[in-house]
Design an enzyme around this catalytic site. Sequence first.
Site, PDB file in Angstrom:
ATOM      1  N   GLY A 221       0.814  -1.206   0.000  1.00 65.24           N
ATOM      2  CA  GLY A 221       0.000   0.000   0.000  1.00 65.24           C
ATOM      3  C   GLY A 221       0.844   1.249   0.000  1.00 65.24           C
ATOM      4  O   GLY A 221       1.970   1.269  -0.509  1.00 65.24           O
ATOM      5  N   SER A 222       0.322   2.305   0.608  1.00 66.32           N
ATOM      6  CA  SER A 222       0.963   3.614   0.556  1.00 66.32           C
ATOM      7  C   SER A 222       2.074   3.735   1.587  1.00 66.32           C
ATOM      8  O   SER A 222       2.131   2.998   2.574  1.00 66.32           O
ATOM      9  CB  SER A 222      -0.076   4.706   0.816  1.00 66.32           C
ATOM     10  OG  SER A 222      -0.525   4.638   2.170  1.00 66.32           O
ATOM     11  N   VAL A 223       2.956   4.709   1.355  1.00 69.78           N
ATOM     12  CA  VAL A 223       4.018   4.985   2.311  1.00 69.78           C
ATOM     13  C   VAL A 223       3.419   5.427   3.644  1.00 69.78           C
ATOM     14  O   VAL A 223       3.828   4.948   4.719  1.00 69.78           O
ATOM     15  CB  VAL A 223       4.970   6.075   1.774  1.00 69.78           C
ATOM     16  CG1 VAL A 223       5.973   6.483   2.840  1.00 69.78           C
ATOM     17  CG2 VAL A 223       5.691   5.581   0.523  1.00 69.78           C
ATOM     18  N   GLY A 225       0.328   4.918   5.015  1.00 70.57           N
ATOM     19  CA  GLY A 225      -0.364   3.861   5.734  1.00 70.57           C
ATOM     20  C   GLY A 225       0.572   2.761   6.189  1.00 70.57           C
ATOM     21  O   GLY A 225       0.488   2.269   7.319  1.00 70.57           O
ATOM     22  N   GLY A 226       1.489   2.375   5.299  1.00 74.03           N
ATOM     23  CA  GLY A 226       2.421   1.312   5.633  1.00 74.03           C
ATOM     24  C   GLY A 226       3.361   1.700   6.755  1.00 74.03           C
ATOM     25  O   GLY A 226       3.660   0.893   7.643  1.00 74.03           O
ATOM     26  N   GLU A 245       5.447  -3.293   1.371  1.00 74.17           N
ATOM     27  CA  GLU A 245       5.774  -2.650   0.098  1.00 74.17           C
ATOM     28  C   GLU A 245       5.022  -1.329   0.075  1.00 74.17           C
ATOM     29  O   GLU A 245       3.788  -1.314   0.082  1.00 74.17           O
ATOM     30  CB  GLU A 245       5.353  -3.526  -1.076  1.00 74.17           C
ATOM     31  CG  GLU A 245       5.658  -2.917  -2.434  1.00 74.17           C
ATOM     32  CD  GLU A 245       5.044  -3.704  -3.586  1.00 74.17           C
ATOM     33  OE1 GLU A 245       4.523  -3.066  -4.523  1.00 74.17           O
ATOM     34  OE2 GLU A 245       5.067  -4.945  -3.536  1.00 74.17           O
ATOM     35  N   CYS A 282       2.710  -0.837  -9.201  1.00 74.07           N
ATOM     36  CA  CYS A 282       3.764  -0.413  -8.274  1.00 74.07           C
ATOM     37  C   CYS A 282       5.109  -0.305  -8.973  1.00 74.07           C
ATOM     38  O   CYS A 282       6.033   0.323  -8.451  1.00 74.07           O
ATOM     39  CB  CYS A 282       3.858  -1.382  -7.102  1.00 74.07           C
ATOM     40  SG  CYS A 282       4.045  -3.116  -7.578  1.00 74.07           S
TER      41      CYS A 282
END
Length: 492
Positions: A221-223, A225-226, A245, A282
């Site tokens: 997912g996103s930077v 959220g991750g 990722e 991605c």
Amino acid sequence: MSAAAVWSVDPRTGKRREQVATEATAAGVDRAVRAAHATRESLADRTVRAAFLRTAADLLDASADEVVAAADAETALGVPRLTGELARTSAQLRSFAAVVEDGAYLDVRIDLPDPTAVPPRPDLRRWKIPLGVVAVYAASNFPLAFSVPGGDTASALAAGCPVVVKAHPDHPATSELAAALLRRAAVKAGLPEDVVVLVHGFDAGVELVRHPLVAAVGFTGSVRGGRALFDAAVARPVPIPFHGELGSLNPVVVTPGAVAERAEETGAGLAGSMTLGAGQFCTKPGFVLAPAGPDGDRFLAALTEGVAQAAPAVLLDHRMRTAFVDGVTERAALDGVGAPVVPGAAAEHTVTPGVLTVDAARLAAGEHALLLEECFGPVTVVARYTDEAEIAAVLGRLPGNLTATLHCADEDPAAPGLLAALTPLAGRVLVGGWPTGVAVAAAQHHGGPYPATTSTATSVGATAIERWLRPVAYQSTPLHLLPPELRDAPEA
């Protein structure tokens, strides 16, 4: 208070399709994790695990029309793309079944006792065991291959780990359907259905990473959220591995020799890669260093022609559409940035792909850091350089990536140095070709330096199973107490 409803939404219209579930409460997450945890011993038999994975692949294939239709209705990715993604998903499951049967992933090592060694060596037998319950966070852009039945789930189950999947809100109906097929496959193979459990909801995702019985996490997912979940995973009283990722710019360097030989071919290839799937891969090449000058002009002309011919596209949801439109608008407004093809909003639910350009000298001087950040969607930035010093300076400012690509001429004198400069930036380095498309193979590596991923592991290929295992060595242990894989081979 009643649990919030989970709705399936059509991204082509923005309208709700149906309610498919309710968001899991903290108590619901606890029940889900405990149910999965209780199935650990049932997964110990490798023969049964392999049969389960193959049965899951068979059931997904048998339900292909229903699965693809559900995924297309929720993602607008199109039947051809999703048909291929489903085939990849079932192939991954079968591939991991073969990995389980082969057993090499156990990394068995036996050192027999040697009293003459310095120091004396006892009997030592080492292998790898499953960590426990794995939390998988589904991806928005791959509703099958990186979601409920995808590579994280397949590799964790292959390792012998039960899985609790946090469904992505963009495709809850697809997630429910896929989870039901996996649970039915488990029962057909003689396993409890709770080897796979599905939960929905943002708060459920936070509760999941904090649950004391969750032993590891797989995230795509996103930077933003991750990173929040990663921080929660390592802040626990007992920290756990978090294999995330998060995001990738996927830089491309095109040499003067490459554009002299094949400017039009290279430009057209880039256009096809960066607009594939509406730029929602991605591995989309989002940043390109290309030479200034006449040959570079030919490359840029071919790129802009290809992108201009691409049709407007529906993104995965309206939140992503807004982020894309805002992102390209902010980038295009930067001083010295051009837009040979203007990206942005099209009709109410679509966007147009585009190309932005800038002099590499600006980036080399430290300007416009925003252009070196991923913009999710169909846009790429072309930075035009005048010499190798500018290339080196810009590459020195790039973050970690999943991929890095070099396009060069045959026997290009610049190639060795550029390949050496790109290698520290990515987990997969290409010479020629384009990074979209990730082969499922033993030698594959889908990962890279942060922020591409939070670990050095791969999420694609046979070695993805290693994320969910830990080594244990038995010392001076009677053979009858050892697992069969660690006992002495029978005499011939």
